[in-house]
Design a protein around this motif. Structure first.
Motif, PDB file in Angstrom:
ATOM      1  N   ALA A 120       0.815  -1.213   0.000  1.00  0.00           N
ATOM      2  CA  ALA A 120       0.000   0.000   0.000  1.00  0.00           C
ATOM      3  C   ALA A 120       0.848   1.262   0.000  1.00  0.00           C
ATOM      4  CB  ALA A 120      -0.917   0.007   1.230  1.00  0.00           C
ATOM      5  N   THR A 121       2.116   1.159   0.378  1.00  0.00           N
ATOM      6  CA  THR A 121       2.995   2.318   0.449  1.00  0.00           C
ATOM      7  C   THR A 121       4.345   1.938  -0.133  1.00  0.00           C
ATOM      8  OG1 THR A 121       3.879   1.712   2.600  1.00  0.00           O
ATOM      9  CG2 THR A 121       1.872   3.019   2.581  1.00  0.00           C
ATOM     10  N   ASP A 122       5.214   2.916  -0.305  1.00  0.00           N
ATOM     11  CA  ASP A 122       6.565   2.590  -0.750  1.00  0.00           C
ATOM     12  C   ASP A 122       7.388   2.084   0.431  1.00  0.00           C
ATOM     13  OD1 ASP A 122       7.537   4.758   0.748  1.00  0.00           O
ATOM     14  OD2 ASP A 122       7.503   6.122  -0.969  1.00  0.00           O
ATOM     15  N   ALA A 123       8.617   1.700   0.156  1.00  0.00           N
ATOM     16  CA  ALA A 123       9.426   1.046   1.185  1.00  0.00           C
ATOM     17  C   ALA A 123       9.738   1.955   2.354  1.00  0.00           C
ATOM     18  CB  ALA A 123      10.723   0.535   0.559  1.00  0.00           C
ATOM     19  N   SER A 124       9.653   3.262   2.161  1.00  0.00           N
ATOM     20  CA  SER A 124       9.993   4.177   3.251  1.00  0.00           C
ATOM     21  C   SER A 124       8.843   4.420   4.207  1.00  0.00           C
ATOM     22  CB  SER A 124      10.453   5.525   2.670  1.00  0.00           C
ATOM     23  OG  SER A 124       9.384   6.148   1.981  1.00  0.00           O
ATOM     24  N   ALA A 125       7.677   3.940   3.877  1.00  0.00           N
ATOM     25  CA  ALA A 125       6.524   4.161   4.747  1.00  0.00           C
ATOM     26  C   ALA A 125       6.706   3.403   6.053  1.00  0.00           C
ATOM     27  CB  ALA A 125       5.251   3.718   4.059  1.00  0.00           C
ATOM     28  N   THR A 126       6.570   4.114   7.148  1.00  0.00           N
ATOM     29  CA  THR A 126       6.778   3.484   8.447  1.00  0.00           C
ATOM     30  C   THR A 126       5.585   3.590   9.373  1.00  0.00           C
ATOM     31  OG1 THR A 126       7.746   5.531   9.297  1.00  0.00           O
ATOM     32  CG2 THR A 126       9.258   3.911   8.336  1.00  0.00           C
ATOM     33  N   ALA A 127       4.595   4.416   9.025  1.00  0.00           N
ATOM     34  CA  ALA A 127       3.480   4.618   9.947  1.00  0.00           C
ATOM     35  C   ALA A 127       2.246   5.040   9.177  1.00  0.00           C
ATOM     36  CB  ALA A 127       3.838   5.690  10.989  1.00  0.00           C
ATOM     37  N   THR A 128       1.123   4.967   9.870  1.00  0.00           N
ATOM     38  CA  THR A 128      -0.125   5.445   9.289  1.00  0.00           C
ATOM     39  C   THR A 128      -0.015   6.946   9.048  1.00  0.00           C
ATOM     40  OG1 THR A 128      -1.376   3.726  10.413  1.00  0.00           O
ATOM     41  CG2 THR A 128      -2.594   5.674   9.675  1.00  0.00           C
ATOM     42  N   ALA A 129      -0.585   7.402   7.963  1.00  0.00           N
ATOM     43  CA  ALA A 129      -0.516   8.812   7.612  1.00  0.00           C
ATOM     44  C   ALA A 129      -1.106   9.684   8.710  1.00  0.00           C
ATOM     45  CB  ALA A 129      -1.260   9.043   6.294  1.00  0.00           C
ATOM     46  N   ALA A 130      -0.569  10.878   8.821  1.00  0.00           N
ATOM     47  CA  ALA A 130      -1.100  11.850   9.769  1.00  0.00           C
ATOM     48  C   ALA A 130      -2.524  12.224   9.393  1.00  0.00           C
ATOM     49  CB  ALA A 130      -0.214  13.094   9.780  1.00  0.00           C
ATOM     50  N   PRO A 131      -3.321  12.669  10.362  1.00  0.00           N
ATOM     51  CA  PRO A 131      -4.729  12.986  10.061  1.00  0.00           C
ATOM     52  C   PRO A 131      -4.905  13.926   8.881  1.00  0.00           C
ATOM     53  CG  PRO A 131      -4.375  12.958  12.420  1.00  0.00           C
ATOM     54  CD  PRO A 131      -3.028  12.793  11.802  1.00  0.00           C
ATOM     55  N   ALA A 132      -4.045  14.947   8.776  1.00  0.00           N
ATOM     56  CA  ALA A 132      -4.188  15.901   7.667  1.00  0.00           C
ATOM     57  C   ALA A 132      -3.941  15.217   6.325  1.00  0.00           C
ATOM     58  CB  ALA A 132      -3.229  17.069   7.848  1.00  0.00           C
ATOM     59  N   VAL A 133      -2.974  14.305   6.291  1.00  0.00           N
ATOM     60  CA  VAL A 133      -2.679  13.572   5.060  1.00  0.00           C
ATOM     61  C   VAL A 133      -3.830  12.634   4.721  1.00  0.00           C
ATOM     62  CG1 VAL A 133      -1.148  11.867   4.001  1.00  0.00           C
ATOM     63  CG2 VAL A 133      -0.187  13.746   5.363  1.00  0.00           C
ATOM     64  N   VAL A 134      -4.365  11.975   5.746  1.00  0.00           N
ATOM     65  CA  VAL A 134      -5.506  11.090   5.519  1.00  0.00           C
ATOM     66  C   VAL A 134      -6.665  11.870   4.917  1.00  0.00           C
ATOM     67  CG1 VAL A 134      -7.259   9.665   6.642  1.00  0.00           C
ATOM     68  CG2 VAL A 134      -4.867   9.442   7.318  1.00  0.00           C
ATOM     69  N   ARG A 135      -6.966  13.023   5.482  1.00  0.00           N
ATOM     70  CA  ARG A 135      -8.086  13.824   4.971  1.00  0.00           C
ATOM     71  C   ARG A 135      -7.833  14.249   3.528  1.00  0.00           C
ATOM     72  NH1 ARG A 135      -7.873  15.992  10.254  1.00  0.00           N
ATOM     73  NH2 ARG A 135      -6.619  17.767   9.510  1.00  0.00           N
ATOM     74  N   ARG A 136      -6.611  14.691   3.248  1.00  0.00           N
ATOM     75  CA  ARG A 136      -6.306  15.149   1.899  1.00  0.00           C
ATOM     76  C   ARG A 136      -6.388  13.998   0.890  1.00  0.00           C
ATOM     77  NH1 ARG A 136      -1.857  17.254   2.935  1.00  0.00           N
ATOM     78  NH2 ARG A 136      -0.345  15.756   2.113  1.00  0.00           N
ATOM     79  N   CYS A 137      -5.852  12.848   1.276  1.00  0.00           N
ATOM     80  CA  CYS A 137      -5.843  11.715   0.348  1.00  0.00           C
ATOM     81  C   CYS A 137      -7.244  11.135   0.155  1.00  0.00           C
ATOM     82  CB  CYS A 137      -4.874  10.641   0.850  1.00  0.00           C
ATOM     83  SG  CYS A 137      -3.145  11.157   0.721  1.00  0.00           S
ATOM     84  N   LEU A 138      -8.020  11.084   1.215  1.00  0.00           N
ATOM     85  CA  LEU A 138      -9.395  10.612   1.063  1.00  0.00           C
ATOM     86  C   LEU A 138     -10.196  11.573   0.182  1.00  0.00           C
ATOM     87  CD1 LEU A 138     -10.280   9.256   4.626  1.00  0.00           C
ATOM     88  CD2 LEU A 138      -9.638   7.961   2.580  1.00  0.00           C
ATOM     89  N   ALA A 139      -9.900  12.857   0.290  1.00  0.00           N
ATOM     90  CA  ALA A 139     -10.572  13.842  -0.561  1.00  0.00           C
ATOM     91  C   ALA A 139     -10.196  13.621  -2.020  1.00  0.00           C
ATOM     92  CB  ALA A 139     -10.208  15.254  -0.134  1.00  0.00           C
ATOM     93  N   GLU A 140      -8.934  13.268  -2.278  1.00  0.00           N
ATOM     94  CA  GLU A 140      -8.531  12.952  -3.655  1.00  0.00           C
ATOM     95  C   GLU A 140      -9.285  11.728  -4.162  1.00  0.00           C
ATOM     96  OE1 GLU A 140      -4.464  12.755  -4.712  1.00  0.00           O
ATOM     97  OE2 GLU A 140      -3.908  14.593  -3.644  1.00  0.00           O
ATOM     98  N   GLY A 141      -9.452  10.749  -3.272  1.00  0.00           N
ATOM     99  CA  GLY A 141     -10.210   9.567  -3.660  1.00  0.00           C
ATOM    100  C   GLY A 141     -11.655   9.899  -3.967  1.00  0.00           C
ATOM    101  N   THR A 142     -12.263  10.711  -3.134  1.00  0.00           N
ATOM    102  CA  THR A 142     -13.648  11.118  -3.361  1.00  0.00           C
ATOM    103  C   THR A 142     -13.796  11.842  -4.686  1.00  0.00           C
ATOM    104  OG1 THR A 142     -14.055  11.296  -0.977  1.00  0.00           O
ATOM    105  CG2 THR A 142     -15.536  12.512  -2.430  1.00  0.00           C
ATOM    106  N   ALA A 143     -12.824  12.692  -5.018  1.00  0.00           N
ATOM    107  CA  ALA A 143     -12.878  13.429  -6.282  1.00  0.00           C
ATOM    108  C   ALA A 143     -12.754  12.483  -7.472  1.00  0.00           C
ATOM    109  CB  ALA A 143     -11.767  14.476  -6.316  1.00  0.00           C
ATOM    110  N   ALA A 144     -11.892  11.470  -7.345  1.00  0.00           N
ATOM    111  CA  ALA A 144     -11.732  10.501  -8.437  1.00  0.00           C
ATOM    112  C   ALA A 144     -13.023   9.721  -8.664  1.00  0.00           C
ATOM    113  CB  ALA A 144     -10.577   9.552  -8.121  1.00  0.00           C
ATOM    114  N   ALA A 145     -13.680   9.348  -7.566  1.00  0.00           N
ATOM    115  CA  ALA A 145     -14.945   8.627  -7.692  1.00  0.00           C
ATOM    116  C   ALA A 145     -16.025   9.532  -8.277  1.00  0.00           C
ATOM    117  CB  ALA A 145     -15.375   8.093  -6.327  1.00  0.00           C
ATOM    118  N   ALA A 146     -16.058  10.777  -7.829  1.00  0.00           N
ATOM    119  CA  ALA A 146     -17.091  11.699  -8.309  1.00  0.00           C
ATOM    120  C   ALA A 146     -16.962  11.954  -9.797  1.00  0.00           C
ATOM    121  CB  ALA A 146     -17.008  13.018  -7.549  1.00  0.00           C
TER     122      ALA A 146
END
Length: 280
Positions: A120-146
């Motif tokens: 789900a992430t590249d090799a450098s990913a070590t933790a769950t995304a910060a809340p702000a990143v989660v919100r931004r990325c979920l918003a990108e997903g919502t836009a792609a679906a819309a």
């Protein structure tokens, strides 16, 4: 997933427990198909249970686009999004796919393929995304679906609203009155269709796991048998309704036919997500 959720049905209170139906014979698992309908109208504005397989696939595909875009966003940040429940194909209460239910039971359906294989992430990913990143990325997903859903959602919503009118159709009401007696012949004593789904949910929750598939298939077989007279009335009525609906919304339908399938193919190529449908 409960039978009620599977059929998007609103259930009444569960009736008194009934004897389990006889075990059904083993059936093969549902498959997937990539075959598109000859007319995209059948995918967006289904009038038969079989046509809803295309509708289910379209719904899942749109949701896969959202998840894929969101994961790509998080991957670019070297982070991972929180885990989400697996996607499933959800059947429709107003348009029961009786052939599918008879073969696979109430809850059986094809498995949704993983739309984003690999990490789900590249090799450098070590933790769950910060809340702000989660919100931004979920918003990108919502836009792609819309971007996809907006091509058909309004028209589809009007169509499903139109289907609700059949609940009051005198011929449909008369056909539904035959359901309790037919189900009683299968050892299932309920007052109506909602009562059947309530009973199915109860049995799903109380049956031992090793017996559950057989019980669900037996319930599905009884439901399919007893709903066939109802669908013999409703299906022609839905087809007539759709013919009028297509005439009343000719401009929107013309746009749908011209643009939907090309937009789905572009989304497949962009995100590497394959459009597939449950198949018997």
């Amino acid at each position: 997933m409960t039978a009620a959720a599977l059929f998007a049905a609103a259930c009444s209170a569960a009736p008194a427990p009934q004897p389990d139906p006889p075990a059904a014979a083993h059936v093969s698992a549902a498959r997937l198909s990539a075959a598109l309908p000859d007319d995209p109208v059948r995918m967006v504005l289904p009038a038969t249970g079989a046509e809803t397989r295309w509708t289910q696939g379209l719904d899942v595909f749109v949701r896969q686009q959202a998840r894929t875009a969101a994961k790509r966003c998080a991957r670019a940040q070297g982070a991972a999004l929180p885990e989400q429940a697996p996607l499933t194909f959800i059947r429709y209460y107003e348009l029961p796919d009786l052939a599918f239910v008879a073969r696979h039971g109430l809850s059986g359906t094809a498995e949704v393929p993983d739309a984003t294989p690999g990490p789900a992430t590249d090799a450098s990913a070590t933790a769950t995304a910060a809340p702000a990143v989660v919100r931004r990325c979920l918003a990108e997903g919502t836009a792609a679906a819309a971007e996809l859903r907006d091509r058909f959602a309004a028209l589809q919503g009007q169509w499903f609203d139109t289907l609700v009118s059949l609940r009051r159709d005198p011929s449909v009401v008369r056909a539904l009155r035959t359901l309790p007696g037919c189900l009683a012949g299968h050892g299932i004593r309920v007052r109506d269709e909602n009562g059947f789904f309530a009973l199915a949910d109860t049995r799903e929750q109380t049956t031992a796991p090793d017996r559950l598939p057989a019980v669900e298939r037996a319930l599905g077989s009884a439901y399919a048998t007893c709903m066939r007279p109802v669908e013999a009335v409703r299906e022609p009525a839905r087809l007539r309704l759709r013919a009028r609906f297509l005439t009343d919304h000719a401009t929107e339908v013309r746009t749908l036919r011209a643009t939907l399938v090309p937009s789905l193919h572009r989304a497949e190529e962009k995100n590497g997500v394959r459009l597939v449908f449950p198949a018997p």
